[in-house]
Design a protein around this motif. Structure first.
Motif, PDB file in Angstrom:
ATOM      1  N   GLU A   1       0.843  -1.208   0.000  1.00  0.00           N
ATOM      2  CA  GLU A   1       0.000   0.000   0.000  1.00  0.00           C
ATOM      3  C   GLU A   1       0.873   1.250   0.000  1.00  0.00           C
ATOM      4  O   GLU A   1       1.641   1.474   0.920  1.00  0.00           O
ATOM      5  CB  GLU A   1      -0.890  -0.025   1.263  1.00  0.00           C
ATOM      6  CG  GLU A   1      -1.759   1.199   1.462  1.00  0.00           C
ATOM      7  CD  GLU A   1      -2.776   1.363   0.346  1.00  0.00           C
ATOM      8  OE1 GLU A   1      -3.739   0.571   0.315  1.00  0.00           O
ATOM      9  OE2 GLU A   1      -2.591   2.272  -0.490  1.00  0.00           O
ATOM     10  N   PRO A   2       0.748   2.080  -1.028  1.00  0.00           N
ATOM     11  CA  PRO A   2       1.540   3.307  -1.033  1.00  0.00           C
ATOM     12  C   PRO A   2       0.825   4.511  -0.392  1.00  0.00           C
ATOM     13  O   PRO A   2       1.460   5.530  -0.137  1.00  0.00           O
ATOM     14  CB  PRO A   2       1.768   3.559  -2.523  1.00  0.00           C
ATOM     15  CG  PRO A   2       0.618   2.912  -3.211  1.00  0.00           C
ATOM     16  CD  PRO A   2       0.070   1.850  -2.317  1.00  0.00           C
TER      17      PRO A   2
ATOM     18  N   TYR B   1       2.737   8.153  -0.212  1.00  0.00           N
ATOM     19  CA  TYR B   1       2.226   9.492  -0.503  1.00  0.00           C
ATOM     20  C   TYR B   1       0.987   9.783   0.333  1.00  0.00           C
ATOM     21  O   TYR B   1       0.344   8.865   0.871  1.00  0.00           O
ATOM     22  CB  TYR B   1       1.888   9.632  -1.993  1.00  0.00           C
ATOM     23  CG  TYR B   1       0.660   8.857  -2.414  1.00  0.00           C
ATOM     24  CD1 TYR B   1       0.773   7.547  -2.842  1.00  0.00           C
ATOM     25  CD2 TYR B   1      -0.613   9.439  -2.359  1.00  0.00           C
ATOM     26  CE1 TYR B   1      -0.344   6.818  -3.214  1.00  0.00           C
ATOM     27  CE2 TYR B   1      -1.739   8.717  -2.720  1.00  0.00           C
ATOM     28  CZ  TYR B   1      -1.596   7.404  -3.148  1.00  0.00           C
ATOM     29  OH  TYR B   1      -2.704   6.683  -3.492  1.00  0.00           O
ATOM     30  N   LEU B   2       0.704  11.070   0.464  1.00  0.00           N
ATOM     31  CA  LEU B   2      -0.505  11.515   1.159  1.00  0.00           C
ATOM     32  C   LEU B   2      -1.331  12.331   0.170  1.00  0.00           C
ATOM     33  O   LEU B   2      -0.789  13.220  -0.496  1.00  0.00           O
ATOM     34  CB  LEU B   2      -0.128  12.380   2.365  1.00  0.00           C
ATOM     35  CG  LEU B   2       0.375  11.606   3.585  1.00  0.00           C
ATOM     36  CD1 LEU B   2       1.197  12.498   4.477  1.00  0.00           C
ATOM     37  CD2 LEU B   2      -0.795  11.004   4.365  1.00  0.00           C
ATOM     38  N   GLU B   3      -2.622  12.035   0.089  1.00  0.00           N
ATOM     39  CA  GLU B   3      -3.535  12.745  -0.825  1.00  0.00           C
ATOM     40  C   GLU B   3      -3.467  14.258  -0.623  1.00  0.00           C
ATOM     41  O   GLU B   3      -3.477  15.031  -1.562  1.00  0.00           O
ATOM     42  CB  GLU B   3      -4.987  12.301  -0.574  1.00  0.00           C
ATOM     43  CG  GLU B   3      -5.329  10.915  -1.083  1.00  0.00           C
ATOM     44  CD  GLU B   3      -5.614  10.890  -2.578  1.00  0.00           C
ATOM     45  OE1 GLU B   3      -5.572  11.968  -3.195  1.00  0.00           O
ATOM     46  OE2 GLU B   3      -5.845   9.784  -3.118  1.00  0.00           O
ATOM     47  N   ASP B   4      -3.432  14.670   0.666  1.00  0.00           N
ATOM     48  CA  ASP B   4      -3.560  16.091   0.979  1.00  0.00           C
ATOM     49  C   ASP B   4      -2.241  16.857   0.906  1.00  0.00           C
ATOM     50  O   ASP B   4      -2.149  18.001   1.323  1.00  0.00           O
ATOM     51  CB  ASP B   4      -4.209  16.262   2.367  1.00  0.00           C
ATOM     52  CG  ASP B   4      -3.513  15.413   3.421  1.00  0.00           C
ATOM     53  OD1 ASP B   4      -2.750  14.499   3.044  1.00  0.00           O
ATOM     54  OD2 ASP B   4      -3.733  15.670   4.622  1.00  0.00           O
ATOM     55  N   VAL B   5      -1.203  16.235   0.386  1.00  0.00           N
ATOM     56  CA  VAL B   5       0.083  16.923   0.274  1.00  0.00           C
ATOM     57  C   VAL B   5       0.446  17.039  -1.207  1.00  0.00           C
ATOM     58  O   VAL B   5       0.226  16.099  -1.971  1.00  0.00           O
ATOM     59  CB  VAL B   5       1.188  16.149   1.045  1.00  0.00           C
ATOM     60  CG1 VAL B   5       2.553  16.764   0.794  1.00  0.00           C
ATOM     61  CG2 VAL B   5       0.878  16.114   2.531  1.00  0.00           C
TER      62      VAL B   5
ATOM     63  N   VAL C   1      -2.233   3.257   5.202  1.00  0.00           N
ATOM     64  CA  VAL C   1      -1.231   2.529   5.991  1.00  0.00           C
ATOM     65  C   VAL C   1      -1.437   2.797   7.485  1.00  0.00           C
ATOM     66  O   VAL C   1      -1.458   1.883   8.307  1.00  0.00           O
ATOM     67  CB  VAL C   1       0.206   2.946   5.564  1.00  0.00           C
ATOM     68  CG1 VAL C   1       1.241   2.451   6.551  1.00  0.00           C
ATOM     69  CG2 VAL C   1       0.514   2.430   4.165  1.00  0.00           C
ATOM     70  N   LEU C   2      -1.637   4.097   7.812  1.00  0.00           N
ATOM     71  CA  LEU C   2      -1.804   4.454   9.226  1.00  0.00           C
ATOM     72  C   LEU C   2      -3.077   3.830   9.801  1.00  0.00           C
ATOM     73  O   LEU C   2      -3.102   3.409  10.960  1.00  0.00           O
ATOM     74  CB  LEU C   2      -1.823   5.982   9.383  1.00  0.00           C
ATOM     75  CG  LEU C   2      -0.454   6.646   9.184  1.00  0.00           C
ATOM     76  CD1 LEU C   2      -0.596   8.166   9.097  1.00  0.00           C
ATOM     77  CD2 LEU C   2       0.525   6.266  10.286  1.00  0.00           C
TER      78      LEU C   2
ATOM     79  N   ILE D   1      10.258  16.028  -2.134  1.00  0.00           N
ATOM     80  CA  ILE D   1      10.660  16.430  -0.785  1.00  0.00           C
ATOM     81  C   ILE D   1       9.449  16.629   0.115  1.00  0.00           C
ATOM     82  O   ILE D   1       9.417  16.152   1.248  1.00  0.00           O
ATOM     83  CB  ILE D   1      11.509  17.712  -0.830  1.00  0.00           C
ATOM     84  CG1 ILE D   1      12.841  17.403  -1.512  1.00  0.00           C
ATOM     85  CG2 ILE D   1      11.750  18.263   0.567  1.00  0.00           C
ATOM     86  CD1 ILE D   1      13.860  18.495  -1.462  1.00  0.00           C
ATOM     87  N   SER D   2       8.411  17.319  -0.402  1.00  0.00           N
ATOM     88  CA  SER D   2       7.262  17.617   0.453  1.00  0.00           C
ATOM     89  C   SER D   2       6.561  16.328   0.891  1.00  0.00           C
ATOM     90  O   SER D   2       6.208  16.175   2.062  1.00  0.00           O
ATOM     91  CB  SER D   2       6.280  18.540  -0.275  1.00  0.00           C
ATOM     92  OG  SER D   2       5.996  18.017  -1.556  1.00  0.00           O
ATOM     93  N   GLN D   3       6.389  15.384  -0.027  1.00  0.00           N
ATOM     94  CA  GLN D   3       5.730  14.126   0.319  1.00  0.00           C
ATOM     95  C   GLN D   3       6.555  13.327   1.326  1.00  0.00           C
ATOM     96  O   GLN D   3       6.048  12.882   2.357  1.00  0.00           O
ATOM     97  CB  GLN D   3       5.524  13.273  -0.949  1.00  0.00           C
ATOM     98  CG  GLN D   3       4.381  13.718  -1.828  1.00  0.00           C
ATOM     99  CD  GLN D   3       3.006  13.337  -1.271  1.00  0.00           C
ATOM    100  OE1 GLN D   3       2.893  12.706  -0.221  1.00  0.00           O
ATOM    101  NE2 GLN D   3       1.969  13.733  -1.961  1.00  0.00           N
ATOM    102  N   VAL D   4       7.829  13.171   1.009  1.00  0.00           N
ATOM    103  CA  VAL D   4       8.685  12.346   1.860  1.00  0.00           C
ATOM    104  C   VAL D   4       8.754  12.913   3.283  1.00  0.00           C
ATOM    105  O   VAL D   4       8.654  12.193   4.271  1.00  0.00           O
ATOM    106  CB  VAL D   4      10.091  12.240   1.223  1.00  0.00           C
ATOM    107  CG1 VAL D   4      11.121  11.774   2.227  1.00  0.00           C
ATOM    108  CG2 VAL D   4      10.052  11.302   0.031  1.00  0.00           C
ATOM    109  N   ARG D   5       8.869  14.247   3.367  1.00  0.00           N
ATOM    110  CA  ARG D   5       8.951  14.884   4.684  1.00  0.00           C
ATOM    111  C   ARG D   5       7.676  14.711   5.483  1.00  0.00           C
ATOM    112  O   ARG D   5       7.691  14.327   6.650  1.00  0.00           O
ATOM    113  CB  ARG D   5       9.218  16.365   4.517  1.00  0.00           C
ATOM    114  CG  ARG D   5      10.641  16.655   4.689  1.00  0.00           C
ATOM    115  CD  ARG D   5      10.837  18.111   4.994  1.00  0.00           C
ATOM    116  NE  ARG D   5      12.177  18.438   4.567  1.00  0.00           N
ATOM    117  CZ  ARG D   5      12.543  19.590   4.061  1.00  0.00           C
ATOM    118  NH1 ARG D   5      11.655  20.542   3.932  1.00  0.00           N
ATOM    119  NH2 ARG D   5      13.772  19.792   3.705  1.00  0.00           N
TER     120      ARG D   5
END
Ligand code: TYD
Ligand code: MG
Length: 435
Positions: free
Chosen positions: A115-116, A142-146, A121-122, A153-157
């Motif tokens: 699951e990406p 990845y996060l939908e809201d980012v 995942v959480l 960089i923004s996703q990974v952080r």
């Protein structure tokens, strides 16, 4: 009255989080109960084991063995009846199953999720409440809201921040992998180092089976520890006696070879440095460095030419560290210099010799740290002579049968460390009678 104080923002204001300053002497230091793992080399690098609630980042080039390591750690935790969540954004359940069979991991207690989407995942972690969670790799989450693509960089952080919060809230250790490339990838582990508790780098040369696990940051232990592994067909195996392994093909007193007691973190390790010099009058001379720093090699060659009088300007020079290991500390300088001189002068090193020291631009030899430990490691493996920079005090090694050869310069070190036969090229400062 209280309310107005709080609004005016004067010192003494209590934030809604309820955190208050505590006098340090009254703070309970707590203890970090650690999950000790079945691999001592991993325990050592972690500072004794996995600390609950810690976020550990394992960085390394693709294909180095990060997923293998984390699956083996998962297996060890599952063997201790812990529930493990293994989340992969890269591999399917079948792929991981195949690997786990190869590694001899049965899989009871390990829950796999491909699951990406980090929100999913959480949620899964919430339901499963595991005692160890693994995320392979942070660049695929990845996060939908980012904003940004997975791996940006923004996703990974942001993904790492959320995982960090989860680990701390649940007091569960969380391992994540991160890819680094030789060029230093964008959004690589470097950008996450300040967020996570522990940063481990997994390193090794592409065509060698040896791997070094190094700690770059550890909030719960020292960063001077390294673990050494061999990648076998059954996964990563600990190398208990690395010096012996890296010297396995070494023959005493060979031409163009020198043994160096290096330090990997706090650990002394003997490596063999080989050099080959061949005349080349037609093209500009080539220099090839395998396992040592290229610029360092150029510096040492320049010093050998200018300060030791070796005519290397029309020679191709190849330097190689056997076993596919990479050694970057300046203490290997002297070993490189001796190996090159040995090949060029057709002179063997004296029997049972190890050489260590940093080379300066004036040809001087500089001291290195922890000389005693290095000498002791040489002795442990049967080496009898140590070529070292001049020492300020006698090293306490507790053995009389060791021959210490102290040299002030590279030229002197070459004279002391090599056996000269016949009428060969001379090193600066050497008279004909000495031959
Ligand atoms: P992998 O763990 O997938 O690397 P990463 O996650 O860092 O990209 O390991 C990749 C390499 O390891 C692969 O080329 C095959 C090799 N390997 C073995 O040699 N033996 C093994 O038992 C396993 C599982 C992998
Ligand atoms: Mg992988």
């Amino acid at each position: 009255m209280e309310a107005s104080v709080a609004l005016s923002g004067t010192p003494g204001r209590v934030h809604s989080s309820g955190n208050r300053p505590q006098e340090l002497c009254r703070v309970d230091k707590g203890d970090f109960p650690r999950f000790s793992l079945g691999l001592d080399e991993v325990n050592r690098v972690l500072g004794g084991g996995l600390v609950p609630g810690s976020l550990v980042l394992v960085g390394g080039e693709p294909g180095i063995g990060k997923s293998t390591l984390l699956l083996q750690i998962s297996g060890m935790m599952a063997d201790k009846d812990k529930t493990v969540a293994y989340i992969s954004g890269e591999e399917s359940a079948n792929q991981v199953k195949l690997r786990s069979e190869r590694l001899g991991i049965e899989g009871t207690g390990i829950y796999f999720l491909s699951e990406p989407d980090l929100a999913a995942v959480l949620e899964c972690l919430e339901q499963l409440s595991p005692q160890l969670a693994v995320i392979d790799s942070i660049q695929t989450m990845y996060l939908e809201d980012v904003a940004g693509m997975p791996g940006s960089i923004s996703q990974v952080r942001e993904c790492t921040w959320r995982l960090e919060r989860w680990a701390k809230q649940k007091n569960v250790p969380l391992l994540i992998t991160g890819h680094v490339t030789k060029e230093g990838a964008i959004a690589g582990p470097g950008t996450l180092e300040h967020i996570v508790d522990v940063v481990l780098y997994f390193e090794g040369e592409r065509f060698s089976s040896y791997r070094v696990l190094r700690s770059a940051k550890n909030r719960f232990g020292s960063t001077n520890e390294v673990g050494i592994f061999e990648m076998s067909d059954k996964g990563l195996v600990e190398v208990a006696n690395p010096s012996q392994v890296f010297l396995s093909g070494y023959k005493d007193a060979t031409m163009g070879s020198a043994v160096v007691p290096t330090l990997e973190g706090n650990r002394p390790l003997l490596v063999e440095i080989q050099a080959l010099t061949t005349p080349n009058s037609f093209t500009p001379p080539r220099r090839i460095a395998n396992g040592v720093d290229f610029n360092r090699l150029l510096l040492i060659i320049a010093v050998l030419i200018k300060r030791a009088g070796l005519k290397l300007f029309n020679q191709d020079i190849i330097v190689n560290v056997t076993g596919g290991l990479r050694v970057d500390e300046p203490a290997v300088d002297l070993g490189i210099a001796v190996a090159i001189a040995s090949s060029f002068l057709d002179a063997r090193t004296i029997s049972g010799l190890v050489a260590v020291g940093e080379v300066g631009l004036n040809g001087e030899l500089r001291g290195v740290s922890q000389v005693e430990r290095r000498i002791s490691e040489g002795m442990r493996l049967g080496f009898k002579s140590c070529l070292v920079p001049r020492l300020k005090s006698k090293p306490s090694i507790g053995r009389a049968d060791i021959q210490l050869l102290q040299a002030g310069s590279v030229a002197e070190a070459i004279r002391l460390g090599l056996v000269r036969e016949g009428n060969r090229e001379r090193v600066k400062g050497e008279s004909r009678e000495q031959e």
